[in-house]
Design an enzyme around this catalytic site. Structure first.
Site, PDB file in Angstrom:
ATOM      1  N   CYS A  23       0.804  -1.025  -0.028  1.00 24.68           N
ATOM      2  CA  CYS A  23       0.017   0.027  -0.099  1.00 24.68           C
ATOM      3  C   CYS A  23       0.766   1.335  -0.141  1.00 24.68           C
ATOM      4  O   CYS A  23       2.050   1.235   0.383  1.00 24.68           O
ATOM      5  CB  CYS A  23      -0.964   0.060   1.363  1.00 24.68           C
ATOM      6  SG  CYS A  23      -1.945  -1.285   1.468  1.00 24.68           S
ATOM      7  N   ASP A  24       0.336   2.244  -0.473  1.00 27.60           N
ATOM      8  CA  ASP A  24       1.037   3.489  -0.383  1.00 27.60           C
ATOM      9  C   ASP A  24       0.026   4.824  -0.204  1.00 27.60           C
ATOM     10  O   ASP A  24      -1.199   4.918  -1.034  1.00 27.60           O
ATOM     11  CB  ASP A  24       1.975   3.861  -1.434  1.00 27.60           C
ATOM     12  CG  ASP A  24       2.666   5.166  -1.262  1.00 27.60           C
ATOM     13  OD1 ASP A  24       3.903   5.079  -0.595  1.00 27.60           O
ATOM     14  OD2 ASP A  24       2.225   6.255  -1.715  1.00 27.60           O
TER      15      ASP A  24
END
Length: 214
Positions: free
Chosen positions: A78-79
């Site tokens: 994720c980011d």
């Protein structure tokens, strides 16, 4: 047996998964985020940037899994970045930067974008690849100077996207959101559920596991 791997050092993401009944194996990505962003180019859409960062993080831990003898896994990367005034903002890093960002966003709204990548690994090979992003509108309060300075002094906003949290001290300064709360925290359960389905994994398989799915 297929391991469930979180490619992130984020305590908040780990807490979201644990509260949802999943105990993942954590393997931290070493991706150079600035290099990924530079390679995408200045004209890259914000949604594309966060999604590609998430994909890079998920892919980056694959050699680590191979080294550790984990050949069957679901890997989640994720980011998160805050989109305000057409600019993407990651972690401020310093008190001065965090203060300037709060000065710009206090009393306003911005969009928290979170890229998600799910890789399904079988016998050491990628057999499933699903990715997308979530977008949640965050309406910020206008904290008094004393409260803001006290918040900055805790160090919390320095290492989180957008210089705020929803699930900790920063939650005092968020009036409301439009969208998924877990995405603002760092990993969107509704989106991860859909991406897992794309690679052939149901969330109910994860609840009774401790880092593994049958």
């Amino acid at each position: 047996m297929t391991s469930f791997v979180l490619a992130s050092a984020s305590p908040a993401r780990l807490a979201v998964l644990r509260s949802a009944g999943v105990e993942p194996i954590v393997r931290v990505s070493g991706v150079d985020e600035d290099a990924v962003i530079a390679a995408l180019g200045a004209d890259a859409a914000p949604e594309h940037v966060v999604t590609e960062l998430a994909r890079a993080k998920a892919s980056d831990v694959l050699p680590v899994l191979a080294r550790d003898g984990i050949s069957d896994a679901v890997v989640v990367g994720c980011d998160s970045m805050l989109l305000i005034d057409g600019s993407l903002q990651g972690k401020p890093g310093t008190v001065d930067v965090a203060r300037a960002r709060w000065s710009a966003m206090a009393g306003r709204s911005a969009t928290l974008l979170t890229g998600h990548s799910v890789l399904r690994i079988a016998e050491g090979a990628v057999v499933g690849d699903a990715h997308d992003h979530s977008a949640t509108v965050v309406h910020f309060a206008s904290p008094p100077d004393a409260d803001l300075e006290a918040y900055l002094a805790t160090g919390e906003p320095l290492q989180v996207a957008g210089a705020f949290t929803l699930d900790s001290l920063g939650g005092w300064f968020v009036d409301r959101i439009e969208g998924d709360p877990s995405s603002v925290i760092g990993i969107g359960l509704p989106l991860v559920r859909r991406l897992l389905a794309e690679v052939g994994v149901g969330v109910a398989e994860l609840w009774a596991s401790s880092g593994r799915v049958d």
